[in-house]
Design a protein around this motif. Sequence first.
Motif, PDB file in Angstrom:
ATOM      1  N   UNK A  99      22.992   5.635  12.620  1.00 50.82           N
ATOM      2  CA  UNK A  99      21.559   5.193  12.473  1.00 50.82           C
ATOM      3  C   UNK A  99      21.143   5.199  11.046  1.00 50.82           C
ATOM      4  N   UNK A 100      21.523   3.724  10.771  1.00 52.48           N
ATOM      5  CA  UNK A 100      21.254   3.816   8.925  1.00 52.48           C
ATOM      6  C   UNK A 100      19.844   3.552   8.961  1.00 52.48           C
ATOM      7  N   UNK A 101      19.223   4.108   7.705  1.00 49.00           N
ATOM      8  CA  UNK A 101      18.174   4.619   7.491  1.00 49.00           C
ATOM      9  C   UNK A 101      17.152   3.210   6.921  1.00 49.00           C
ATOM     10  N   UNK A 102      16.350   2.612   6.980  1.00 48.37           N
ATOM     11  CA  UNK A 102      15.816   1.940   6.692  1.00 48.37           C
ATOM     12  C   UNK A 102      15.467   1.602   5.336  1.00 48.37           C
ATOM     13  N   UNK A 103      15.609   0.524   4.312  1.00 50.40           N
ATOM     14  CA  UNK A 103      15.670   0.330   3.583  1.00 50.40           C
ATOM     15  C   UNK A 103      13.954   0.572   2.540  1.00 50.40           C
ATOM     16  N   UNK A 104      14.540   1.006   1.679  1.00 50.48           N
ATOM     17  CA  UNK A 104      13.866   1.607   0.418  1.00 50.48           C
ATOM     18  C   UNK A 104      12.517   0.121   0.309  1.00 50.48           C
ATOM     19  N   UNK A 105      10.917   1.289  -0.039  1.00 52.34           N
ATOM     20  CA  UNK A 105      10.410  -0.265  -0.332  1.00 52.34           C
ATOM     21  C   UNK A 105       9.240   0.862  -1.625  1.00 52.34           C
ATOM     22  N   UNK A 106       8.847   0.088  -2.130  1.00 49.02           N
ATOM     23  CA  UNK A 106       7.829   0.629  -3.145  1.00 49.02           C
ATOM     24  C   UNK A 106       6.712   1.027  -2.968  1.00 49.02           C
ATOM     25  N   UNK A 107       6.390   2.024  -1.709  1.00 52.18           N
ATOM     26  CA  UNK A 107       5.094   1.886  -1.397  1.00 52.18           C
ATOM     27  C   UNK A 107       4.986   3.520  -1.724  1.00 52.18           C
ATOM     28  N   UNK A 108       3.538   3.896  -1.541  1.00 50.25           N
ATOM     29  CA  UNK A 108       3.775   4.859  -2.253  1.00 50.25           C
ATOM     30  C   UNK A 108       2.793   6.186  -0.971  1.00 50.25           C
ATOM     31  N   UNK A 109       2.521   5.059   0.215  1.00 53.82           N
ATOM     32  CA  UNK A 109       1.419   5.492   0.776  1.00 53.82           C
ATOM     33  C   UNK A 109       1.934   5.710   2.733  1.00 53.82           C
ATOM     34  N   UNK A 110       3.611   5.256   2.384  1.00 58.29           N
ATOM     35  CA  UNK A 110       3.651   5.108   3.612  1.00 58.29           C
ATOM     36  C   UNK A 110       4.894   6.929   3.832  1.00 58.29           C
ATOM     37  N   UNK A 111       5.512   7.177   4.775  1.00 57.76           N
ATOM     38  CA  UNK A 111       6.625   7.786   4.757  1.00 57.76           C
ATOM     39  C   UNK A 111       7.815   7.392   4.877  1.00 57.76           C
ATOM     40  N   UNK A 112       8.668   8.037   3.732  1.00 54.66           N
ATOM     41  CA  UNK A 112      10.056   6.756   4.438  1.00 54.66           C
ATOM     42  C   UNK A 112      11.343   8.373   4.363  1.00 54.66           C
ATOM     43  N   UNK A 113      11.826   8.065   4.263  1.00 59.04           N
ATOM     44  CA  UNK A 113      13.623   8.748   4.583  1.00 59.04           C
ATOM     45  C   UNK A 113      14.172   9.030   2.464  1.00 59.04           C
ATOM     46  N   UNK A 114      12.842   8.933   1.840  1.00 59.04           N
ATOM     47  CA  UNK A 114      13.885   8.734   0.830  1.00 59.04           C
ATOM     48  C   UNK A 114      12.746  10.280  -0.040  1.00 59.04           C
ATOM     49  N   UNK A 115      13.193  10.466  -1.502  1.00 58.92           N
ATOM     50  CA  UNK A 115      12.049  11.749  -2.549  1.00 58.92           C
ATOM     51  C   UNK A 115      11.287  10.498  -2.792  1.00 58.92           C
ATOM     52  N   UNK A 116      10.697  11.278  -3.602  1.00 60.62           N
ATOM     53  CA  UNK A 116       9.428  10.459  -4.122  1.00 60.62           C
ATOM     54  C   UNK A 116       9.645   9.907  -5.311  1.00 60.62           C
ATOM     55  N   UNK A 117      11.135  10.175  -6.416  1.00 68.31           N
ATOM     56  CA  UNK A 117      11.025   9.860  -7.441  1.00 68.31           C
ATOM     57  C   UNK A 117      12.510   8.811  -6.709  1.00 68.31           C
ATOM     58  N   UNK A 118      12.830   8.510  -5.834  1.00 67.00           N
ATOM     59  CA  UNK A 118      13.669   7.775  -5.670  1.00 67.00           C
ATOM     60  C   UNK A 118      13.582   6.173  -6.161  1.00 67.00           C
ATOM     61  N   UNK A 119      14.199   5.308  -6.419  1.00 68.73           N
ATOM     62  CA  UNK A 119      14.357   3.793  -6.711  1.00 68.73           C
ATOM     63  C   UNK A 119      15.801   3.217  -6.489  1.00 68.73           C
ATOM     64  N   UNK A 120      16.256   2.259  -6.596  1.00 66.72           N
ATOM     65  CA  UNK A 120      17.677   0.886  -5.702  1.00 66.72           C
ATOM     66  C   UNK A 120      17.606   0.754  -7.092  1.00 66.72           C
ATOM     67  N   UNK A 121      18.988  -0.111  -6.759  1.00 63.94           N
ATOM     68  CA  UNK A 121      19.737  -0.870  -7.424  1.00 63.94           C
ATOM     69  C   UNK A 121      19.259  -1.770  -8.414  1.00 63.94           C
ATOM     70  N   UNK A 122      17.273  -1.883  -7.446  1.00 58.97           N
ATOM     71  CA  UNK A 122      16.965  -3.439  -7.663  1.00 58.97           C
ATOM     72  C   UNK A 122      15.705  -2.853  -9.564  1.00 58.97           C
ATOM     73  N   UNK A 123      15.751  -1.281  -9.446  1.00 59.69           N
ATOM     74  CA  UNK A 123      14.681  -0.733 -10.309  1.00 59.69           C
ATOM     75  C   UNK A 123      14.707  -1.384 -11.121  1.00 59.69           C
ATOM     76  N   UNK A 124      15.810  -1.800 -11.637  1.00 61.86           N
ATOM     77  CA  UNK A 124      15.670  -2.022 -13.601  1.00 61.86           C
ATOM     78  C   UNK A 124      16.261  -3.491 -13.877  1.00 61.86           C
ATOM     79  N   UNK A 125      16.123  -4.223 -12.034  1.00 57.48           N
ATOM     80  CA  UNK A 125      15.816  -6.082 -12.202  1.00 57.48           C
ATOM     81  C   UNK A 125      14.992  -6.495 -13.197  1.00 57.48           C
TER      82      UNK A 125
END
Length: 388
Positions: A99-125
Amino acid sequence: MPTRIGVPFLSRRRDNPSDPAAALGSSPTRLSPLSHGLDETAEGSPALLKKSNASPARAGLSRFSPHRSSDNADAPAGLYLATPHATATASSTRPAVFQPRRPWRKLLYIKQEYPDDYVDDTFLMELQKNANVRMYDYSTVVVQTTVITQHLSSIMIFISVFINLYRGSLAGRTLVWCSSISTVLGFVFWDILNMYLRTPEQRIVRLNLIKGALLFALLLFGLSPILRTLTEDTSRDTIWAMTVIFFGVNLAFHDYSTGNLTNIRFPGSVSLNAAVLASVLLASQLNSNLSVFAFLSFALKWFALFPIFRRYLKRISDAASMATTMALALMATALFMYINKAVALLHIFSSLFITFVCPLWLIWVQRYKNEIHGPWDEARPIVHRYFH
């Protein structure tokens, strides 16, 4: 009879039906050939038993499995022993569904399957470099620096007036008449420029200003004897040092903007208070009450009213502001030329450096400015204002 590969005691238990350990296996197990070049071994060969670390009783309860367990860590390569539990559950387990993980969203008020300091490849865009950097023009910067040169020249003129009063080469009566006439001419020139904006309300404000100026002049004239003897017990070296400090504060906190044309606000109020304190200290060193009154009245007009007039000239015309700058610089140089030529030359070089060299310096340094903005910046709320 075909040759088998196996452990000797397993063969004996399969040949002996009366053996209770052999009854655990419902049918003989056929083994696949060993990997890594191992030769097939005949039934009952003791060589394979020696290489296995499992006991015969435990091996009798096991079957061969293509998976290596923790109990068979030391078994030869290509030959693995499986436990009954693994054999019993092998048929009931199903292959795991990925089961693939859900895509990361830049939201801190929801529980995600990523660490708090995670950023995706579009961070520096969203990275922006020098988005708010303003490129300056040399002529524009030169015009903007004239306000600094004007104020520096005005301080030099004020100090030269005090020195002439202190030496007796300038009379207090002459200073009163000159400052009063210049103030009247300034108000007339102000009215001529604002002829098309003249309203009854502005006439009332101007009348109140004249009344306040007259009352303040009378109060200052009455306090002149007290101010003259204010620092009798203070040494002159202390007074000169404090005067230099107060004029430095006046130069540092002066309001160099051109938007304030009606009143004096912070930090311009700090600059004005520092100039008044320096003027009181200098006035206490004069000999006559008339000289004290003339000097303090000139100080209030010079540091309170004249900066507003200069801002007005700067706002309506850059050419008029440049002309005022040149006039003040030449006047300060001429007055100090008879007092101290070194100070006069220093004033000339400092004025040229501030007006013409500092703009070049600013434009040269501007190329090395590197300002970055991105998604890591704090959010700025957008406030909508509605005017009815």
